[in-house]
Design an enzyme around this catalytic site. Structure first.
Site, PDB file in Angstrom:
ATOM      1  N   HIS A 122       0.521  -0.686  -0.134  1.00  0.00           N
ATOM      2  CA  HIS A 122       0.051  -0.158   0.322  1.00  0.00           C
ATOM      3  C   HIS A 122       0.472   1.930  -0.193  1.00  0.00           C
ATOM      4  O   HIS A 122       1.999   1.076   0.755  1.00  0.00           O
ATOM      5  CB  HIS A 122      -0.923  -0.013   0.944  1.00  0.00           C
ATOM      6  CG  HIS A 122      -2.123   1.336   1.244  1.00  0.00           C
ATOM      7  ND1 HIS A 122      -1.603   2.290   1.711  1.00  0.00           N
ATOM      8  CD2 HIS A 122      -3.248   0.865   1.181  1.00  0.00           C
ATOM      9  CE1 HIS A 122      -2.558   2.811   1.618  1.00  0.00           C
ATOM     10  NE2 HIS A 122      -3.701   2.098   1.473  1.00  0.00           N
ATOM     11  N   ASP A 202       3.365  -4.149   8.077  1.00  0.00           N
ATOM     12  CA  ASP A 202       1.675  -3.175   7.994  1.00  0.00           C
ATOM     13  C   ASP A 202       0.802  -4.622   8.446  1.00  0.00           C
ATOM     14  O   ASP A 202       0.409  -4.835   7.247  1.00  0.00           O
ATOM     15  CB  ASP A 202       1.803  -2.987   6.669  1.00  0.00           C
ATOM     16  CG  ASP A 202       0.824  -1.883   5.685  1.00  0.00           C
ATOM     17  OD1 ASP A 202      -0.716  -2.431   6.713  1.00  0.00           O
ATOM     18  OD2 ASP A 202       0.241  -1.887   5.294  1.00  0.00           O
ATOM     19  N   GLN A 205      -4.407  -4.804   7.376  1.00  0.00           N
ATOM     20  CA  GLN A 205      -5.651  -5.429   6.826  1.00  0.00           C
ATOM     21  C   GLN A 205      -5.677  -6.629   7.801  1.00  0.00           C
ATOM     22  O   GLN A 205      -5.832  -8.105   7.326  1.00  0.00           O
ATOM     23  CB  GLN A 205      -5.220  -5.964   5.485  1.00  0.00           C
ATOM     24  CG  GLN A 205      -5.299  -4.866   4.596  1.00  0.00           C
ATOM     25  CD  GLN A 205      -6.727  -4.214   4.140  1.00  0.00           C
ATOM     26  OE1 GLN A 205      -7.206  -5.105   4.562  1.00  0.00           O
ATOM     27  NE2 GLN A 205      -7.304  -3.351   3.592  1.00  0.00           N
ATOM     28  N   LYS A 228      -9.910  -0.745  10.637  1.00  0.00           N
ATOM     29  CA  LYS A 228     -10.387  -1.573  10.014  1.00  0.00           C
ATOM     30  C   LYS A 228     -10.388  -2.402  11.304  1.00  0.00           C
ATOM     31  O   LYS A 228     -10.525  -4.433  10.003  1.00  0.00           O
ATOM     32  CB  LYS A 228      -9.084  -1.876   9.292  1.00  0.00           C
ATOM     33  CG  LYS A 228      -8.465  -0.685   7.831  1.00  0.00           C
ATOM     34  CD  LYS A 228      -8.170  -1.274   7.184  1.00  0.00           C
ATOM     35  CE  LYS A 228      -6.943  -0.467   6.338  1.00  0.00           C
ATOM     36  NZ  LYS A 228      -7.851   0.424   5.632  1.00  0.00           N
ATOM     37  N   CYS A 368      -5.079   2.480  -3.485  1.00  0.00           N
ATOM     38  CA  CYS A 368      -3.347   3.129  -3.676  1.00  0.00           C
ATOM     39  C   CYS A 368      -1.933   1.968  -3.076  1.00  0.00           C
ATOM     40  O   CYS A 368      -1.451   2.143  -2.800  1.00  0.00           O
ATOM     41  CB  CYS A 368      -3.355   3.357  -1.529  1.00  0.00           C
ATOM     42  SG  CYS A 368      -4.890   4.794  -1.035  1.00  0.00           S
TER      43      CYS A 368
END
Ligand code: C6P
Length: 412
Positions: A122, A202, A205, A228, A368
């Site tokens: 991303h 990261d 998600q 999220k 993104c």
């Protein structure tokens, strides 16, 4: 097995009509919906406890401080951090990664060093490293993604070649927000450690979708967003291993993060305060702790299993549509609960607009991930991203809606 109807009852927003049709919310990769408990926590805070933390000696301030620090401890438990001081509250994944890129990057990167990342990141885990490399003279290198549709995952043979002792930091996504790929995070951390590189995961998600243990993963830094994972917007976390945080200078300075200030100089408090200048986002941090309670009561192992069933179901049913190109790992392979797809003759924005008429919330565009899109020869995809309240019936309605749309555009 999750009781989906019971879970749906916890989410007030789901019970509405959009354009006269029941809402089918399949844009969880962008942001998840919030259960009643999280909404109630925000209301409770502003109605009962609102006060500034760490500053006051009155009852409300002490209550707010206890709740804020309690949330930190709760989140440490949620990700199995050894110490609550390893949890730094930020605005979200983007701010967390920027903090590492600026603070750690400034202190440790120099010309000749390599920052390694991947082709599926991303922008939030890519642009900050471009900036850090530019500022320090280091080189940014990417682990390639395999397959015309990115279905082969990251090139592990290339990773062996690329992970040299010049690599000072390896930043990678746990789960791709466009491909749905689940990266072997523990293996990546192990391999990076072997060459002395620091790791940044990261987890935007993955954090609310799968069990997550920073110690078992061996991660140095982990970034994620509250919104999220059923939590509020505007709050997120940077996890950092204590030993690394202790050596790190702050990125922002001001009130709350200093132990002593003179007209000439200032001394920093230890982590986490060192990295939380100014009045923090107390209400949202506390509500994020409540989101952790909510997800843990259901079990993230069960949420991951539910995601996987929905993803496989969606892959199977979507593949019956004429002209569809499904991106990411193939049916049967491990993938997260999101599916991206494209039609050569129909723009993703048209797909999303037509689906909206049927009450479906999808996302269309580059998500993104512009460099990845370019590599795959796409301008964008349509993405359906699932979560704990989605059902197979919703996937049937998605596929029926898409079938009508592609027929309208003459795709046979
Ligand atoms: N992806 C999506 O629709 P923030 O905006 O800071 O909460 O999260 C940024 C981010 C970082 N990494 C990954 C893997 C992400 O998916 C995201 C957010 C959303 O895919 C909005 S672009």
């Amino acid at each position: 097995m999750l009781d989906i109807q019971k879970i749906r009852a916890d989410f007030p927003i789901l019970h509405q009509q959009v354009h006269g049709k029941p809402l089918i919310y399949l844009d969880n990769g962008a942001t998840s919906q919030k259960p009643r408990a999280v909404i109630d926590s925000l209301v409770h805070y502003y109605e009962r406890d609102n006060s500034n933390v760490h500053r006051g000696l009155h009852a409300l301030s002490m209550r707010a401080t206890d709740a804020y620090e309690g949330a930190r401890t709760r989140i440490a438990k949620f990700i199995h951090a050894a110490d609550p001081a390893e949890i730094i509250f930020t605005r979200g994944t983007t701010e967390s990664i920027n903090l590492v890129a600026r603070s750690w990057g400034h202190a440790h990167l120099k010309p000749g060093d390599i920052v390694l990342t991947t082709e599926i990141e991303h922008h939030s885990n890519l642009v900050p490293w471009q900036q850090a490399a530019r500022a320090s003279g280091a080189t940014l290198t990417y682990v390639p993604v395999l397959g015309a549709d990115g279905e082969g995952g990251l090139d592990l043979a290339a990773l062996d070649r690329l992970l040299t002792p010049q690599v000072k930091l390896f930043a990678f996504t746990h789960i791709s927000n466009t491909l749905g790929t689940v990266n072997p995070a523990a293996e990546f951390c192990r391999r990076a450690r072997a060459v002395g590189a620091v790791t940044v995961i990261d987890a935007a998600q993955s954090i609310g979708h799968t069990p997550f243990d920073v110690q078992a993963l061996g991660a140095d830094f982990v970034a994620f967003s509250g919104h999220k994972m059923c939590g509020p917007t505007g709050i997120g976390v940077l996890y950092g291993r204590r030993a690394l945080l202790d050596q790190l200078a702050p990125d922002e300075t001001g009130g709350g993060m200093v132990s002593q200030v003179t007209y000439d100089d200032a001394r920093w408090k230890p982590a986490p305060e060192r990295f939380e200048a100014g009045t923090p986002n107390m209400a949202d941090a506390i509500a994020l702790g409540v989101a952790c309670d909510y997800l843990d009561a259901l079990g993230r192992d069960r949420i991951a299993a539910h995601d996987a069933v929905l993803a496989q179901c969606a892959m199977a049913k979507l593949s019956t549509l004429p002209g569809i190109r499904i991106i990411g790992p193939r049916a049967g392979a491990e993938r997260s609960g999101l599916v991206s797809f494209a039609f050569a003759e129909v723009h993703a924005h048209d797909i999303v607009t037509f689906a909206d008429e049927d009450g479906l919330a999808l996302r269309g565009g580059h998500h993104c991930n512009q460099p990845l899109m370019r590599k795959l020869g796409l301008t964008g995809t349509t993405r359906a991203s699932f979560y704990l309240y989605n059902t197979e019936e919703e996937i049937d309605l998605l596929v029926a809606s898409l079938r009508r749309t592609v027929k309208f555009f003459g795709v046979t």
